[in-house]
Write an enzyme that holds these catalytic residues in place. Structure first.
Site, mmCIF file in Angstrom:
data_model
loop_
_atom_site.group_PDB
_atom_site.id
_atom_site.type_symbol
_atom_site.label_atom_id
_atom_site.label_comp_id
_atom_site.label_asym_id
_atom_site.label_seq_id
_atom_site.Cartn_x
_atom_site.Cartn_y
_atom_site.Cartn_z
ATOM 1 N N ASP A 124 -11.518 0.820 5.235
ATOM 2 C CA ASP A 124 -10.393 1.069 4.330
ATOM 3 C C ASP A 124 -9.281 1.850 5.019
ATOM 4 O O ASP A 124 -8.165 1.916 4.516
ATOM 5 C CB ASP A 124 -10.859 1.871 3.107
ATOM 6 C CG ASP A 124 -11.834 1.093 2.240
ATOM 7 O OD1 ASP A 124 -11.565 -0.091 1.982
ATOM 8 O OD2 ASP A 124 -12.849 1.672 1.828
ATOM 9 N N ASP B 72 0.812 -1.216 0.000
ATOM 10 C CA ASP B 72 0.000 0.000 0.000
ATOM 11 C C ASP B 72 0.847 1.267 0.000
ATOM 12 O O ASP B 72 0.373 2.340 0.389
ATOM 13 C CB ASP B 72 -0.962 -0.001 1.198
ATOM 14 C CG ASP B 72 -2.167 0.906 0.984
ATOM 15 O OD1 ASP B 72 -2.520 1.137 -0.186
ATOM 16 O OD2 ASP B 72 -2.738 1.389 1.978
ATOM 17 N N ASP C 233 -3.747 -4.377 -5.349
ATOM 18 C CA ASP C 233 -3.128 -3.057 -5.577
ATOM 19 C C ASP C 233 -1.634 -3.101 -5.894
ATOM 20 O O ASP C 233 -1.061 -2.070 -6.272
ATOM 21 C CB ASP C 233 -3.330 -2.117 -4.383
ATOM 22 C CG ASP C 233 -4.783 -1.764 -4.130
ATOM 23 O OD1 ASP C 233 -5.606 -1.975 -5.036
ATOM 24 O OD2 ASP C 233 -5.090 -1.282 -3.029
#
Length: 396
Positions: A369, A190, A228
């Site tokens: 999130d 991330d 991601d």
């Protein structure tokens, strides 16, 4: 599919060891991001922690033998992955690397998708109910009734990882269903944002991935690889150099273990299809079943299907899955706990004319999130948001 004999299973795990060794020799080692627990099972603003999951049943023809996680890990390490750490699972159906792309969807997900009665939403519903939070418990219970993927990452130590995988598989096999897992442990996960963390370096990540593969081998499962990770190369290239090669090594290890993998490919409003296709090729999509889109996001199925078909065409016909966990109201202007979002259509296996394998709930609806739009830390249960998601759910 054929059954995996002990000899075949030994060959599979030898392949895991070979792929791991090659990956360790070639992979770079980026700096470690700050650790975090992105999928912890606590309820936001809750005065009491969520009760631990009950031990799943291990009965059934394909359940693993009743050995401890510690013994499984010790065997994995001491044997250097030269033979099966668990011969009892050799009776399970196998997918060979050659058939990972060509196996019919109905066989790949035979029996349908697995609902985990001890999953995060179910445990949270129990806790909320015990606290008298009736509406929030009902929302969590609604989510718990659907098949939701099981996430694996650095918040689980090796012993917990083995127990989580073995328990989830045993529960699914007892009722003849297929579980979906998510690996989420890439170094610099991330880009240091809300879900920062992951393995310390590529060597540690590939060892971790090999342990995951060794527990999945010989079972009917599917894995979504590193949400991601490829898309974020556009956002933080200084932290993600060499990431495609790392993922390729991980995918090869899964493939050698006969595990169908879907490499995450972002969504329809992030990386252009041709750019993503190039990254997927570098990340070993030719050894995977295909790719996943819309993970933890909100874009409508038709937009994702149009994007995915372009990526598929550019990757030689790779199959794909779409996350519909929160796209029931479409894009709402932000990816982080988007106000006004709703649950999407229920997960289902597809058998149409496109390359779409399944609509899945990959993201756990109700899990935050991050600390945005009133949410708690990433992965913590956001009870009021779960109520909103249920209230705004898509019809059908």
């Amino acid at each position: 599919m054929t059954h995996m004999t002990p000899t075949t299973r030994a060959a599979v795990v030898i392949g895991v060891a070979v792929a791991l060794t090659a990956g360790l020799a070639a992979a770079p080692s980026p700096a470690r991001a700050a650790p975090v627990d992105p999928h912890a099972n606590s309820v936001a603003t809750s005065p009491a922690p969520v009760a631990p999951a009950p031990a799943p049943a291990t009965s059934g023809a394909t359940a693993r033998s009743p050995k401890s996680a510690e013994r499984a890990i010790a065997t994995f390490v001491s044997l250097g992955a030269t033979r099966s750490p668990d011969p009892a699972s050799s009776a399970a159906p196998a997918v060979t690397p050659q058939t990972i792309r060509t196996t019919p969807t109905t066989k790949l997900f035979a029996g349908g998708l697995s609902v985990d009665p001890a999953g995060e939403a179910a445990r949270t519903a129990t806790t909320l109910s015990s606290q008298g939070r009736t509406a929030e418990a009902a929302a969590a219970r609604t989510i718990a009734q659907q098949p939701v993927a099981t996430w694996l990452g650095s918040w689980l130590d090796d012993a917990q990882l083995v127990k989580k995988i073995d328990g989830t598989i045993a529960t699914a096999e007892k009722v003849g269903k297929t579980p979906v897992f998510v690996t989420y442990n890439i170094p610099n996960r991330d880009c240091g944002s809300h879900s920062a963390g992951g393995s310390a370096d590529n060597a540690g990540y590939l060892r971790w991935n090999a342990l995951v593969a060794s527990r999945l081998a010989g079972h009917r499962v599917a894995v979504v690889v590193e949400p991601d990770a490829l898309s974020l190369i556009s956002n933080c290239p200084e932290q993600t150099g060499g990431r495609e090669a790392t993922i390729a090594s991980a995918v090869a290890t899964l493939a050698d273990a006969g595990v169908p993998a879907y490499i995450d490919a972002g969504n329809s409003n992030w990386v252009p299809p041709q750019t993503m296709a190039a990254r997927l090729k570098a990340a070993g999509v030719d050894r995977a079943r295909g790719f996943a889109t819309n993970v933890s996001n909100y874009y409508p199925v038709e937009a994702e299907r149009a994007y995915a078909e372009k990526v598929s065409q550019a990757t030689g016909g790779a199959r794909y899955v779409i996350d519909t966990s929160r796209n029931g109201r479409g894009w709402k202007g932000t990816w982080c706990n988007a106000p006004g979002a709703g649950l999407g259509v229920a997960p289902s296996v597809q058998s149409g004319t496109t390359r779409l394998d399944a609509l899945l709930w990959i993201k756990t609806p109700g899990a935050s999130d991050g600390q945005c739009n009133g949410g708690p830390a990433a992965g913590k249960w956001f009870a009021s948001y779960a109520v909103q998601l249920v209230a705004n759910r898509a019809a059908g």
